[in-house]
Enzyme design. Structure first.
Site, PDB file in Angstrom:
ATOM      1  N   LYS A  74      62.951  65.048  26.570  1.00 16.51           N
ATOM      2  CA  LYS A  74      62.104  64.638  27.893  1.00 16.51           C
ATOM      3  C   LYS A  74      61.067  65.519  28.129  1.00 16.51           C
ATOM      4  O   LYS A  74      61.307  66.923  28.151  1.00 16.51           O
ATOM      5  CB  LYS A  74      63.106  64.638  29.251  1.00 16.51           C
ATOM      6  CG  LYS A  74      62.629  64.351  30.480  1.00 16.51           C
ATOM      7  CD  LYS A  74      63.486  64.403  31.727  1.00 16.51           C
ATOM      8  CE  LYS A  74      62.918  63.895  32.861  1.00 16.51           C
ATOM      9  NZ  LYS A  74      63.743  63.768  34.032  1.00 16.51           N
ATOM     10  N   SER A 149      64.255  59.416  36.642  1.00 22.09           N
ATOM     11  CA  SER A 149      62.913  59.796  36.198  1.00 22.09           C
ATOM     12  C   SER A 149      62.977  59.896  34.554  1.00 22.09           C
ATOM     13  O   SER A 149      62.074  59.941  34.105  1.00 22.09           O
ATOM     14  CB  SER A 149      62.589  61.353  36.659  1.00 22.09           C
ATOM     15  OG  SER A 149      63.458  62.182  36.256  1.00 22.09           O
ATOM     16  N   SER A 173      68.597  61.363  37.797  1.00 18.87           N
ATOM     17  CA  SER A 173      67.765  60.835  36.718  1.00 18.87           C
ATOM     18  C   SER A 173      68.099  60.670  35.259  1.00 18.87           C
ATOM     19  O   SER A 173      67.565  60.489  34.437  1.00 18.87           O
ATOM     20  CB  SER A 173      66.448  61.744  36.799  1.00 18.87           C
ATOM     21  OG  SER A 173      65.570  61.502  37.763  1.00 18.87           O
TER      22      SER A 173
END
Ligand code: GLN
Length: 484
Positions: A74, A149, A173
């Site tokens: 990420k 996210s 997330s």
């Protein structure tokens, strides 16, 4: 090849039926031809250099279970060679001088970085539509959001663009995008995974974790990911454990707490059907369902949306045009430079949270909002401890609906916040939580949109959660389904 689990890839690599270089090339080609926008940044030369090193290690026998296996991070974990953007214009061209501890751990294990994964700006969001680099598409249905996210992470696993990914979870997330993309993800107990080099959103909540195809793979990744880090002031010092040690334990007599508040009004009927069916499957595996109550579930939304913005407003002060990233080209004086830099560099949702956060921390409002929120946060954590006297794990939906359409809630922040109702309390309490695929929605539109089952455990019960998830995945095949 790309449907193989980490365990299968590891055995192919170790038996020399496959080289790390071939594997990396295979995934890089898939990434290049993908239209999901799951990656912000790839750097094939660097990937292939790491793969060549992994091949040397495989030849010499100096390996771990993960040597030669590709992973993507990420874009909130800083990496020395790949850009680290946090999905923000503010950090569009930022290159970190060091690797996040998590990245260091995976590098040391011999994993091969495929690139950086798209995410909501500074991890603020539930749909991945807040990324400066554009939204990610859900591989199950290109009209749908992937969740957020960590939407790039979940979409990339579902589309088999990488066999392993990192994510971060501040209020859901990891779990929510894993649910929306039909993959498996776990947010460990707060303090387990180092936050050093994880670009901060809300430090008392942020926690890294893996997303992969199944629970066993997540356990392999956790084994490398978790460990005390003196560079993180909230890192927990504990003996090393093998998180997969209990995978094969029987679930006979397991007490599953089913919180009433997770099945009230607001839960979509099709999600409820899939989750109830999963609970019935658990009963067949010998588990016992226990009715429990988490009475402050609803309060977790206002509490989180006070505490998280408060911490964010403080953490994001560092983006001032001097130390990192973007600086406005045109300004009169220092104050003007700060203002223009931040006005240009941050997106709307980030600005909204900085405003809310500064407000609730300001003199005169601190007691009314921030302090109250902290008190209720403690009560939310206590509710979980009461629940864990009655059950071993808690289960329910991850989100009230399946993935919604891109654009559907993009101009309605409150609608996004409300959709976090089942994940926020776990984060506020610092507990580990997991999402595993358990079916699909219903009706023409939702029938190909996955549903996630949420598993919540007490502190440091990751090995138990993985056991409980793995037994379900032995008995069902939801986690093996792939989008066309
Ligand atoms: N959706 C939540 C938010 O927007 C959670 C985000 C996260 O866990 N990083 O803050």
């Amino acid at each position: 090849m790309h449907n193989h689990t980490l365990k299968q890839l590891s055995s192919l690599l170790h038996s020399k039926q496959l080289s790390a270089t071939e594997l990396a090339q295979h995934y890089l080609a898939r990434i290049t031809s993908s239209t999901l926008n799951a990656f912000t940044h790839v750097e094939p030369d660097l990937t292939l250099q790491q793969a060549a090193l992994a091949d040397q290690r495989l030849a010499s026998g100096d390996t771990t279970a993960l040597t030669g296996i590709p992973i993507a991070h990420k874009d909130i974990f800083v990496t020395r060679n790949w850009r680290s953007t946090a999905g923000s214009r503010m950090l569009e061209n930022y290159v970190s001088p060091f690797d996040a501890t998590v990245v260091e751990h995976f590098n040391a294990a011999g994993m091969v970085t495929l690139g950086k994964l798209n995410c909501d700006e500074f991890a603020m969001g539930s749909s991945n539509e807040n990324s400066y680099f554009g939204p990610v598409k859900n591989p199950w249905d290109l009209r749908a959001i992937p969740g957020g996210s960590s939407g790039g992470s979940a979409a990339a696993i579902a589309a088999r663009l990488t066999p392993a990914a990192t994510g971060t979870d501040t209020g859901g997330s990891i779990r929510q995008p894993a649910a929306f993309c039909g993959v498996t993800g776990i947010k460990p107990t707060y303090g387990s995974v180092s936050r050093y080099g994880m670009i901060a959103f809300a430090s008392s909540l942020d926690q890294g974790g893996p997303i992969a195809q199944n629970a066993e793979d997540c356990g392999l990744l956790l084994n490398a990911m978790i460990g005390f880090d003196p560079k993180d002031s909230t890192s927990v010092e504990r003996a090393k454990e093998d998180f997969n040690r209990d995978l094969s334990k029987s679930l006979n007599g397991l007490r599953i707490g089913v919180p009433r508040e997770f099945f009230g009004a607001g839960l979509a009927a099709d999600v409820e059907v899939a989750v109830r069916a999963a609970l019935a499957d658990y009963e067949k595996l010998g588990a016992i369902l226990v009715d429990i109550s988490l009475p402050k579930t609803e309060l977790s939304i206002p509490v989180y949306y006070v505490i998280a913005p408060a911490e964010a407003s403080s953490n994001l002060e560092r983006f001032d045009g001097v130390r990192y990233g973007h600086r406005a080209a045109d300004y009169k004086d220092l104050a003007d430079m700060y203002k223009k830099t931040r006005a240009e560099g941050f997106g709307e949702e980030v600005k909204r949270r900085i405003l809310v956060g500064s407000y609730v921390l300001s003199h005169g409002y601190y007691d009314a909002y921030y302090l109250q929120a902290q008190k209720i946060r403690r009560l939310i954590a206590q509710d979980f401890q009461t629940a864990f006297t009655q059950c071993d794990v808690i289960m329910g939906p991850v989100a009230p609906t399946v993935a919604w359409d891109l654009g559907d809630k993009s101009d309605d922040p409150v609608a996004n916040y409300l959709a976090d109702i089942y994940t926020l309390s776990t984060s506020l309490a610092g507990l580990p939580g997991m999402s595993i695929p358990c079916g699909f929605g219903q009706g023409e539109k939702n029938a190909r949109r996955p549903v996630g089952l949420q598993l919540i455990g007490n502190y440091f019960s990751e090995a138990k959660l993985l056991n409980v998830a793995h037994q379900y995945q032995l008995a069902t095949d939801w986690h093996q389904k792939t989008p066309e």
